[in-house]
Design a protein around this motif. Structure first.
Motif, PDB file in Angstrom:
ATOM      1  N   GLY A   1       0.790  -1.223   0.000  1.00 25.76           N
ATOM      2  CA  GLY A   1       0.000   0.000   0.000  1.00 25.76           C
ATOM      3  C   GLY A   1       0.817   1.265   0.000  1.00 25.76           C
ATOM      4  O   GLY A   1       0.271   2.363  -0.111  1.00 25.76           O
ATOM      5  N   THR A   2       2.144   1.134   0.109  1.00 27.64           N
ATOM      6  CA  THR A   2       3.034   2.286   0.040  1.00 27.64           C
ATOM      7  C   THR A   2       4.048   2.047  -1.071  1.00 27.64           C
ATOM      8  O   THR A   2       4.282   0.915  -1.481  1.00 27.64           O
ATOM      9  CB  THR A   2       3.766   2.519   1.372  1.00 27.64           C
ATOM     10  N   VAL A   3       4.637   3.122  -1.544  1.00 27.59           N
ATOM     11  CA  VAL A   3       5.596   3.017  -2.646  1.00 27.59           C
ATOM     12  C   VAL A   3       7.017   3.059  -2.091  1.00 27.59           C
ATOM     13  O   VAL A   3       7.368   3.938  -1.306  1.00 27.59           O
ATOM     14  CB  VAL A   3       5.397   4.148  -3.675  1.00 27.59           C
ATOM     15  N   LEU A   4       7.804   2.078  -2.500  1.00 30.51           N
ATOM     16  CA  LEU A   4       9.207   1.999  -2.112  1.00 30.51           C
ATOM     17  C   LEU A   4      10.058   2.372  -3.315  1.00 30.51           C
ATOM     18  O   LEU A   4       9.879   1.821  -4.398  1.00 30.51           O
ATOM     19  CB  LEU A   4       9.539   0.579  -1.663  1.00 30.51           C
ATOM     20  N   THR A   5      10.977   3.304  -3.130  1.00 35.54           N
ATOM     21  CA  THR A   5      11.853   3.740  -4.215  1.00 35.54           C
ATOM     22  C   THR A   5      13.291   3.389  -3.881  1.00 35.54           C
ATOM     23  O   THR A   5      13.796   3.744  -2.810  1.00 35.54           O
ATOM     24  CB  THR A   5      11.726   5.250  -4.458  1.00 35.54           C
ATOM     25  N   LEU A   6      13.947   2.677  -4.799  1.00 38.27           N
ATOM     26  CA  LEU A   6      15.350   2.311  -4.644  1.00 38.27           C
ATOM     27  C   LEU A   6      16.186   3.152  -5.593  1.00 38.27           C
ATOM     28  O   LEU A   6      15.763   3.433  -6.722  1.00 38.27           O
ATOM     29  CB  LEU A   6      15.576   0.831  -4.970  1.00 38.27           C
ATOM     30  N   ASP A   7      17.379   3.537  -5.148  1.00 37.07           N
ATOM     31  CA  ASP A   7      18.313   4.208  -6.043  1.00 37.07           C
ATOM     32  C   ASP A   7      19.511   3.331  -6.380  1.00 37.07           C
ATOM     33  O   ASP A   7      20.277   3.642  -7.285  1.00 37.07           O
ATOM     34  CB  ASP A   7      18.783   5.538  -5.446  1.00 37.07           C
ATOM     35  N   GLN A   8      19.672   2.220  -5.658  1.00 33.23           N
ATOM     36  CA  GLN A   8      20.736   1.271  -5.937  1.00 33.23           C
ATOM     37  C   GLN A   8      20.143  -0.125  -6.048  1.00 33.23           C
ATOM     38  O   GLN A   8      19.167  -0.435  -5.341  1.00 33.23           O
ATOM     39  CB  GLN A   8      21.799   1.289  -4.831  1.00 33.23           C
ATOM     40  N   PRO A   9      20.671  -0.988  -6.901  1.00 33.37           N
ATOM     41  CA  PRO A   9      21.786  -0.768  -7.842  1.00 33.37           C
ATOM     42  C   PRO A   9      21.399   0.082  -9.041  1.00 33.37           C
ATOM     43  O   PRO A   9      22.258   0.444  -9.838  1.00 33.37           O
ATOM     44  CB  PRO A   9      22.157  -2.186  -8.260  1.00 33.37           C
TER      45      PRO A   9
ATOM     46  N   PRO B   1      17.715   2.889 -10.262  1.00 34.32           N
ATOM     47  CA  PRO B   1      16.427   3.416  -9.807  1.00 34.32           C
ATOM     48  C   PRO B   1      15.260   2.485 -10.162  1.00 34.32           C
ATOM     49  O   PRO B   1      15.152   2.013 -11.291  1.00 34.32           O
ATOM     50  CB  PRO B   1      16.304   4.749 -10.550  1.00 34.32           C
ATOM     51  N   VAL B   2      14.405   2.229  -9.190  1.00 32.65           N
ATOM     52  CA  VAL B   2      13.197   1.431  -9.401  1.00 32.65           C
ATOM     53  C   VAL B   2      12.236   1.703  -8.249  1.00 32.65           C
ATOM     54  O   VAL B   2      12.664   1.915  -7.113  1.00 32.65           O
ATOM     55  CB  VAL B   2      13.519  -0.072  -9.502  1.00 32.65           C
ATOM     56  N   SER B   3      10.953   1.748  -8.556  1.00 25.94           N
ATOM     57  CA  SER B   3       9.928   1.960  -7.541  1.00 25.94           C
ATOM     58  C   SER B   3       8.912   0.834  -7.606  1.00 25.94           C
ATOM     59  O   SER B   3       8.592   0.322  -8.699  1.00 25.94           O
ATOM     60  CB  SER B   3       9.219   3.304  -7.746  1.00 25.94           C
ATOM     61  N   LEU B   4       8.391   0.440  -6.453  1.00 25.93           N
ATOM     62  CA  LEU B   4       7.359  -0.592  -6.415  1.00 25.93           C
ATOM     63  C   LEU B   4       6.533  -0.490  -5.145  1.00 25.93           C
ATOM     64  O   LEU B   4       7.015   0.004  -4.121  1.00 25.93           O
ATOM     65  CB  LEU B   4       7.972  -1.987  -6.492  1.00 25.93           C
ATOM     66  N   ASP B   5       5.301  -0.932  -5.247  1.00 27.79           N
ATOM     67  CA  ASP B   5       4.439  -1.126  -4.090  1.00 27.79           C
ATOM     68  C   ASP B   5       4.546  -2.600  -3.732  1.00 27.79           C
ATOM     69  O   ASP B   5       4.255  -3.466  -4.567  1.00 27.79           O
ATOM     70  CB  ASP B   5       3.000  -0.756  -4.448  1.00 27.79           C
ATOM     71  N   PRO B   6       4.978  -2.962  -2.521  1.00 28.32           N
ATOM     72  CA  PRO B   6       5.100  -4.376  -2.167  1.00 28.32           C
ATOM     73  C   PRO B   6       3.828  -5.182  -2.394  1.00 28.32           C
ATOM     74  O   PRO B   6       3.897  -6.414  -2.538  1.00 28.32           O
ATOM     75  CB  PRO B   6       5.476  -4.325  -0.682  1.00 28.32           C
ATOM     76  N   ALA B   7       2.693  -4.518  -2.475  1.00 30.12           N
ATOM     77  CA  ALA B   7       1.430  -5.240  -2.704  1.00 30.12           C
ATOM     78  C   ALA B   7       1.438  -6.019  -3.997  1.00 30.12           C
ATOM     79  O   ALA B   7       0.750  -7.043  -4.129  1.00 30.12           O
ATOM     80  CB  ALA B   7       0.264  -4.261  -2.676  1.00 30.12           C
ATOM     81  N   VAL B   8       2.200  -5.565  -5.004  1.00 35.30           N
ATOM     82  CA  VAL B   8       2.186  -6.235  -6.315  1.00 35.30           C
ATOM     83  C   VAL B   8       2.945  -7.565  -6.283  1.00 35.30           C
ATOM     84  O   VAL B   8       2.854  -8.335  -7.241  1.00 35.30           O
ATOM     85  CB  VAL B   8       2.776  -5.338  -7.413  1.00 35.30           C
TER      86      VAL B   8
END
Length: 216
Positions: free
Chosen positions: A192-200, A202-209
């Motif tokens: 239900g929340t968006v997590l944004t990674l910059d390493q290794p 950039p990628v964003s995901l909602d763990p719900a998926v």
């Protein structure tokens, strides 16, 4: 009695072809050792259909993951692969040399050239991120919380992701970056929340998926 068909305990022709017996586990033997088994011993093991890792010179055998575990790993791999630059590849359940251990992360992000060369096992130096999906159970949690992360860190793998399925449909993702010889938690998110990674990369995901019905 007259007119009765002959009875037999033997199967009719072709029955065994249509109804093969259950597959038996393939047994294998290894020479005894006083100092523990090596990564080379691990890589010589035959395919048995089980998950076998080498930790501290001993083989740790686990059943293949449950479907929710496999589904989560597969979806995470797809998300990371879609975002990965060309110099990286993303695979599931690859053999990985980690110091004197032989581990099998759920997802591996590594240098494309090293993966495309087709090795039986990657070196930790060719890997930029590993992910472990934690299934319910004391043994699973100890392995993915206590045993394996310090080994990945000691081998110099820059990013470690841990996805905990203990919530049964509400996965939690933790992101760790390598600090001074140990991992440091830099981000975490629940469904239900968006997590944004910059390493290794950039990628964003909602763990719900990562679990449940596909979202289109």
């Amino acid at each position: 009695m007259e007119g009765d068909e002959e009875m037999s305990a033997l199967p009719a022709d072709g029955w065994l072809v249509a109804h093969p017996p259950p597959r038996r586990a393939r047994l294998f033997s290894l020479p005894p050792t006083k100092d523990g088994y090596t990564v080379d011993d691990w890589l010589r093991l035959p395919e048995t259909g089980e998950w076998i890792e080498l930790i501290d010179g001993s083989f740790v055998v686990s059943p293949m993951p449950a479907y929710d575990h496999a589904l989560c790993a597969g979806r995470l791999r797809a998300i990371l692969l879609d975002a990965a630059p060309d110099e990286y590849e993303v695979v599931e359940t690859g053999n990985l040399r980690v110091g004197d251990d032989g581990l099998i992360p759920d997802v591996v992000v590594g240098h494309a050239d090293a993966i495309l060369a087709g090795p039986v096992a990657l070196s930790a130096s060719d890997v930029v991120c590993v992910a472990e999906v934690v299934s319910p159970g004391k043994v699973n949690r100890e392995r993915d919380y206590t045993i394996k992360p310090p080994r990945y860190a000691a081998a110099g793998i820059p990013v470690f992701l841990r996805i905990d399925l203990e919530g049964h449909g509400t996965p939690r993702v933790e992101v760790f970056h390598l600090g001074k010889g140990a991992y440091e938690l830099v981000a975490e998110a629940k469904a239900g929340t968006v997590l944004t990674l910059d390493q290794p990369f950039p990628v964003s995901l909602d763990p719900a998926v990562l679990t449940g019905r596909r979202r289109r």
